[in-house]
Design an enzyme around this catalytic site. Structure first.
Site, PDB file in Angstrom:
ATOM      1  N   SER A 141      43.112  54.218  33.388  1.00  0.00           N
ATOM      2  CA  SER A 141      44.149  53.385  32.785  1.00  0.00           C
ATOM      3  C   SER A 141      44.997  54.188  31.797  1.00  0.00           C
ATOM      4  O   SER A 141      45.662  55.148  32.174  1.00  0.00           O
ATOM      5  CB  SER A 141      43.502  52.165  32.124  1.00  0.00           C
ATOM      6  OG  SER A 141      44.482  51.239  31.687  1.00  0.00           O
TER       7      SER A 141
ATOM      8  N   ASP B 297      43.958  53.998  38.332  1.00  0.00           N
ATOM      9  CA  ASP B 297      44.906  52.934  38.003  1.00  0.00           C
ATOM     10  C   ASP B 297      45.592  53.211  36.663  1.00  0.00           C
ATOM     11  O   ASP B 297      45.379  52.488  35.673  1.00  0.00           O
ATOM     12  CB  ASP B 297      44.251  51.556  37.992  1.00  0.00           C
ATOM     13  CG  ASP B 297      45.259  50.460  38.365  1.00  0.00           C
ATOM     14  OD1 ASP B 297      46.138  50.727  39.201  1.00  0.00           O
ATOM     15  OD2 ASP B 297      45.179  49.352  37.820  1.00  0.00           O
TER      16      ASP B 297
ATOM     17  N   HIS C 250      42.185  45.894  38.132  1.00  0.00           N
ATOM     18  CA  HIS C 250      42.439  47.129  37.379  1.00  0.00           C
ATOM     19  C   HIS C 250      41.239  48.073  37.442  1.00  0.00           C
ATOM     20  O   HIS C 250      41.390  49.282  37.660  1.00  0.00           O
ATOM     21  CB  HIS C 250      42.757  46.757  35.931  1.00  0.00           C
ATOM     22  CG  HIS C 250      43.352  47.857  35.113  1.00  0.00           C
ATOM     23  ND1 HIS C 250      44.309  48.733  35.597  1.00  0.00           N
ATOM     24  CD2 HIS C 250      43.137  48.222  33.814  1.00  0.00           C
ATOM     25  CE1 HIS C 250      44.654  49.581  34.639  1.00  0.00           C
ATOM     26  NE2 HIS C 250      43.954  49.301  33.554  1.00  0.00           N
TER      27      HIS C 250
END
Length: 456
Positions: free
Chosen positions: A166, A190, A260
């Site tokens: 992330s 992601d 996610h």
């Protein structure tokens, strides 16, 4: 920047997390003697950056050694002749240790003989998302200083692999930029979207940040970035709405985070299992599902990229192309692996309307379906069907010609055609296997045929 809707979203996410797991669950494992663990912060005191580097080695994969300076490294089990994997987590709503990190470290050390260093920036990533974003530059500088200590010990830049989750993916990109793009590899799991989708390449992960940059996209419609940021960008199931993840807000925190975090679990699974998570370059997800992208010749010269610890993702060409979108389908749970097959239906006679045929593969009580649409006045249509079992274990195929008439009016329309299939990648028509007899289909009636395919 003033607080916006994303800040509210993450505060809501934090509240949901506290409601769902904050007051229950198993206690974290007790660290072994002389072993260090991640810090713990909270919503109100986790915004100031405080970084720890935890070293994990193959001989003791569950014990993190706190390494700050060169003397710590020299007195640890760090081996400069091995590759180094650096894991950087992302935004932490409540200041807790990532639930996936221990398994990730163990799996990495089982999959490869390397030094694994977890970057703990719990302090600095907690509370408000925008505060964490502001800490990215400072964190990147601290990590680069640490990596310079590794270089002094004899580590080569090309042997360093950063795995960023992330927001951590963009941290990794900035670190790579500080080394002039000469680090070996960056894997973005992601990469975060908020504040980065419209950022310049100097501010986010980019293909120029390492010798090889890959990104796995699983939540492009929410928390993940929707644009390609590497040499190879995997858009898993189109990059959003992952199978098995909740689709309703009532699921709470899982609804917010499941898509996610699927990138993390996919990567771990790729390390644990031999079934390849192979992807195919295509202009769009829609075009991929329609069967328009069947091989990896353009631009990879037949070397299809794969998720996992494969050199350059299995891509064997130089120079590497940039920002190539590749697509794959997965199952809803580990090991996630799916095989992709081209399915075609050739009509004997042209029709004046679109023809829709549902095709289903069956094997050992497992079914996989896809729809073929043949446009009016065209002879054939095709599509992609994904199946968890190898194609040669599929023993039956079912067809259903979908009627376009009203429900209350019985449709007696029949069509005749030839069915063919091939396992991707399809580099030539000789791979196609067709049923020996024509298939006769009546509207809304299911027809079954045996399918005998050789294992290769």
């Amino acid at each position: 920047m003033p607080p916006g809707p994303w800040e509210s979203c993450f505060w809501v996410g934090g509240l949901l997390l506290w409601l769902s797991v904050g007051s229950s669950g198993d206690a974290p494992p007790t660290p072994q003697p002389n072993c260090a663990d991640f810090q713990s912060a909270n919503l109100f005191e986790g915004t100031d950056l405080k970084v720890q580097f935890l070293l994990f080695v193959p001989s003791n994969p569950s014990c993190g050694q706190l390494v700050e300076g060169s003397s710590d490294l020299q007195n640890s089990g760090f081996n400069a002749t091995l590759g180094t994997k650096l894991i950087i987590h992302g935004f932490r709503v409540l200041g807790t240790k990532p639930s996936w990190i221990d398994k990730f470290i163990r799996t990495l050390l089982l999959a490869t003989n390397a030094n694994v260093i977890a970057v703990d920036w719990i302090y600095g990533s907690t509370g408000v998302y925008f505060s964490a974003v502001k800490n990215v530059i400072k964190l990147s500088l601290e990590i680069s200083l640490f990596l310079n200590k590794l270089l002094v010990l004899g580590v080569s830049e090309s042997s360093i692999h950063i795995i960023g989750v992330s927001l951590g993916a963009h941290v990794g990109g900035m670190v790579g930029q500080l080394f002039g793009g000469q680090l070996g590899q960056i894997t973005g799991l992601d990469p975060a979207g908020p504040e980065y989708t419209r950022a310049s390449v100097e501010e986010r992960l980019d293909a120029g940040d390492a010798l090889f940059v890959e990104a796995i996209h699983t939540d492009t419609d929410n928390l993940g970035i929707r644009i390609p940021v590497g040499h190879v960008d995997y858009f898993v199931n189109g990059g959003q709405d992952q199978p098995g993840c909740p689709t309703f807000f009532y699921a709470g925190y899982s609804y917010l985070i499941c898509d996610h975090m699927r990138a993390v679990h996919l990567y771990i699974s790729a390390l644990e299992n031999s079934c390849p998570l192979m992807a195919f370059p295509c202009a769009s997800y829609k075009a991929f599902l329609a069967g328009r992208c069947l091989d990896c010749f353009n631009p990879f010269l037949l070397s299809c990229p794969r998720i996992g610890l494969v050199e350059q993702g299995g891509v064997k060409i130089e120079p590497l192309p940039k920002e190539v979108k590749v697509y794959l389908l997965t199952t809803s749970s580990a090991p996630y692996c799916m095989h992709h097959s081209l399915v075609e239906f050739h009509l004997k006679e042209l029709r004046n309307k679109d023809t829709n045929i549902e095709v289903t593969f069956l094997s050992s009580n497992v079914t996989s379906s896809s729809k073929i649409t043949i446009p009016k006045q065209q002879r054939y249509g095709k599509g992609i069907i994904a199946h968890a079992t190898p194609q040669c274990q599929i023993n039956q195929v079912k067809f259903k010609f979908q009627s376009s008439n009203r429900v209350w009016k019985k449709d007696r329309t029949t069509i005749i055609g030839k069915f063919c299939t091939a396992l991707l990648p399809v580099n030539d028509r000789e791979k196609m296997v067709c049923l020996p007899e024509p298939v006769n289909l009546q509207a809304s009636v299911t027809v079954s045929r045996d399918l005998n395919l050789a294992c290769v």
